[in-house]
Write an enzyme that holds these catalytic residues in place. Structure first.
Site, PDB file in Angstrom:
ATOM      1  N   ASN A   9       0.872  -1.171   0.000  1.00  0.00           N
ATOM      2  CA  ASN A   9       0.000   0.000   0.000  1.00  0.00           C
ATOM      3  C   ASN A   9       0.908   1.220   0.000  1.00  0.00           C
ATOM      4  O   ASN A   9       1.452   1.579   1.036  1.00  0.00           O
ATOM      5  CB  ASN A   9      -0.897  -0.028   1.252  1.00  0.00           C
ATOM      6  CG  ASN A   9      -1.696   1.255   1.410  1.00  0.00           C
ATOM      7  OD1 ASN A   9      -1.797   2.061   0.494  1.00  0.00           O
ATOM      8  ND2 ASN A   9      -2.278   1.440   2.598  1.00  0.00           N
ATOM      9  N   TRP A  10       1.084   1.781  -1.175  1.00  0.00           N
ATOM     10  CA  TRP A  10       2.047   2.884  -1.300  1.00  0.00           C
ATOM     11  C   TRP A  10       1.536   4.172  -0.667  1.00  0.00           C
ATOM     12  O   TRP A  10       2.296   5.105  -0.466  1.00  0.00           O
ATOM     13  CB  TRP A  10       2.369   3.126  -2.770  1.00  0.00           C
ATOM     14  CG  TRP A  10       3.183   2.047  -3.424  1.00  0.00           C
ATOM     15  CD1 TRP A  10       3.580   0.836  -2.891  1.00  0.00           C
ATOM     16  CD2 TRP A  10       3.738   2.081  -4.753  1.00  0.00           C
ATOM     17  NE1 TRP A  10       4.319   0.125  -3.787  1.00  0.00           N
ATOM     18  CE2 TRP A  10       4.440   0.858  -4.947  1.00  0.00           C
ATOM     19  CE3 TRP A  10       3.700   3.006  -5.796  1.00  0.00           C
ATOM     20  CZ2 TRP A  10       5.100   0.572  -6.152  1.00  0.00           C
ATOM     21  CZ3 TRP A  10       4.358   2.707  -6.992  1.00  0.00           C
ATOM     22  CH2 TRP A  10       5.052   1.513  -7.153  1.00  0.00           C
ATOM     23  N   LYS A  11       0.251   4.269  -0.417  1.00  0.00           N
ATOM     24  CA  LYS A  11      -0.352   5.499   0.131  1.00  0.00           C
ATOM     25  C   LYS A  11      -0.038   6.688  -0.791  1.00  0.00           C
ATOM     26  O   LYS A  11       0.081   6.505  -1.997  1.00  0.00           O
ATOM     27  CB  LYS A  11       0.119   5.724   1.572  1.00  0.00           C
ATOM     28  CG  LYS A  11      -0.084   4.471   2.434  1.00  0.00           C
ATOM     29  CD  LYS A  11       0.050   4.709   3.895  1.00  0.00           C
ATOM     30  CE  LYS A  11      -0.186   3.405   4.648  1.00  0.00           C
ATOM     31  NZ  LYS A  11      -0.174   3.559   6.100  1.00  0.00           N
ATOM     32  N   GLU A 168      -5.884  -4.374  10.390  1.00  0.00           N
ATOM     33  CA  GLU A 168      -4.834  -3.394  10.630  1.00  0.00           C
ATOM     34  C   GLU A 168      -5.152  -2.619  11.905  1.00  0.00           C
ATOM     35  O   GLU A 168      -5.914  -1.646  11.878  1.00  0.00           O
ATOM     36  CB  GLU A 168      -4.747  -2.408   9.456  1.00  0.00           C
ATOM     37  CG  GLU A 168      -4.421  -3.072   8.135  1.00  0.00           C
ATOM     38  CD  GLU A 168      -3.774  -2.094   7.165  1.00  0.00           C
ATOM     39  OE1 GLU A 168      -2.683  -2.406   6.710  1.00  0.00           O
ATOM     40  OE2 GLU A 168      -4.353  -1.030   6.895  1.00  0.00           O
ATOM     41  N   GLY A 174       2.215   2.546  10.722  1.00  0.00           N
ATOM     42  CA  GLY A 174       3.215   3.602  10.569  1.00  0.00           C
ATOM     43  C   GLY A 174       3.866   4.032  11.873  1.00  0.00           C
ATOM     44  O   GLY A 174       4.531   5.055  11.937  1.00  0.00           O
ATOM     45  N   GLY A 235       2.655  -1.050   4.281  1.00  0.00           N
ATOM     46  CA  GLY A 235       2.760   0.370   3.948  1.00  0.00           C
ATOM     47  C   GLY A 235       4.206   0.758   3.723  1.00  0.00           C
ATOM     48  O   GLY A 235       4.780   0.512   2.658  1.00  0.00           O
ATOM     49  N   GLY A 236       4.823   1.341   4.740  1.00  0.00           N
ATOM     50  CA  GLY A 236       6.180   1.885   4.630  1.00  0.00           C
ATOM     51  C   GLY A 236       7.175   0.950   3.966  1.00  0.00           C
ATOM     52  O   GLY A 236       7.939   1.362   3.079  1.00  0.00           O
TER      53      GLY A 236
HETATM   54  P1  PGA Z   1       2.588   0.436   7.631  1.00  0.00           P
HETATM   55  O1  PGA Z   1       1.142   0.657   6.968  1.00  0.00           O
HETATM   56  O2  PGA Z   1       3.108  -0.882   7.116  1.00  0.00           O
HETATM   57  O3  PGA Z   1       3.419   1.600   7.181  1.00  0.00           O
HETATM   58  O4  PGA Z   1       2.390   0.410   9.119  1.00  0.00           O
HETATM   59  C1  PGA Z   1       0.257  -0.404   6.746  1.00  0.00           C
HETATM   60  C2  PGA Z   1      -1.012   0.123   6.120  1.00  0.00           C
HETATM   61  O5  PGA Z   1      -1.487   1.186   6.537  1.00  0.00           O
HETATM   62  O6  PGA Z   1      -1.577  -0.491   5.191  1.00  0.00           O
END
Ligand code: PGA
Length: 251
Positions: A9-11, A168, A174, A235-236
């Site tokens: 999930n690149w956001k 999640e 994050g 995410g990250g």
């Molecule tokens: P994260 O994010 O791995 O940066 O904690 C996960 C997400 O929000 O899908």
């Protein structure tokens, strides 16, 4: 059939050029390997069509991070499920906690988005999870159950079977603070039970439930070893091809 899946999930990260480069790197890394999981990247709308042109869709799935709750029309700035599908993407993240928290997405809106995604042959990666206060006051199971009930219990068992779920915990997203593998397993088993009660054990057993929240190469193997954890929403760590592949290879 229940599958192991690692989805990025690149956001709201990467320019188009940076995103294409990252997608190419992941695609290249997958070239000569057969991972023990499906691999998907969910990327900004602006990147979808271009990235679709540079990846091998047999090895790397592509998804959006959201879609509109309307099919078309006067909704300036929105991107519909048919638009997403027309880029070649086949997945869409729905109900991410950042969408719920910052953009006021409710279960009602999400119900519509799930319907539109399914109608357009997109596989929703549907996110659920409690905030820290709810975990601390012990309401986390009720909260997660309500999120599933409110947005997804109107679906037929057949349609529910097309979904991927992602647990999640918001306090882990994050923050560098991962749920322990036991905390993840406990919630995933609970979620599978909620699905079984409503849709039957076959549907529940076939549903992939991903964990998300500070998942990284160093903790992925322990999480994925749990019987009810079928992969991760990353995410990250998905913004770097090597660390994303480190998680893919944790299976
Ligand atoms: P994260 O994010 O791995 O940066 O904690 C996960 C997400 O929000 O899908």
């Amino acid at each position: 059939m229940r599958k192991n899946i690692v989805a990025g999930n690149w956001k709201m990260n990467t320019t188009l050029q940076e995103g294409v480069k990252l997608a190419e790197e992941v695609n290249e890394a997958l070239k000569n390997v057969t991972p023990k999981c499906d691999v998907v990247i969910c990327v900004p709308f602006t990147h979808l069509a271009t990235i679709n042109g540079v990846i091998d869709s047999a090895k790397l799935g592509l998804g959006a991070e959201n879609c509109a709750d309307h099919l078309s029309g006067a909704y300036t700035g929105e991107v519909s499920a048919p638009m997403v599908a027309s880029t070649g993407a086949t997945y869409v993240i729905l109900g991410h906690s950042e969408r719920r928290q910052y953009y006021g997405e409710t279960s009602e809106t999400l119900k519509t988005k799930v319907r539109l995604a399914l109608d357009n042959k997109l596989t929703p990666i549907f996110c659920i999870g409690e905030v820290l206060e709810q975990r601390e006051n012990g309401t986390h199971f009720d909260v997660v159950k309500a999120q599933i009930e409110e947005a997804l219990f109107d679906l037929s068992a057949e349609d529910f079977g097309k979904l991927i779920l992602a647990y999640e915990p918001v306090w882990a997203i994050g923050t560098g603070k991962t749920a322990t593998d036991d905390q993840a397993e406990e919630m995933h088993a609970f979620i599978r039970g909620v699905i079984a009660d409503k849709f039957g054990t076959e549907v529940a057993d076939n549903t992939s439930i991903l964990y998300g929240g500070s998942c990284k190469p160093s903790n992925a193997a322990a999480l994925f070893a749990k019987p009810n954890v079928d992969g991760g929403l990353i995410g990250g760590a998905s913004l770097d091809a090597a660390s994303f592949m480190g998680i893919v290879n944790a299976f």
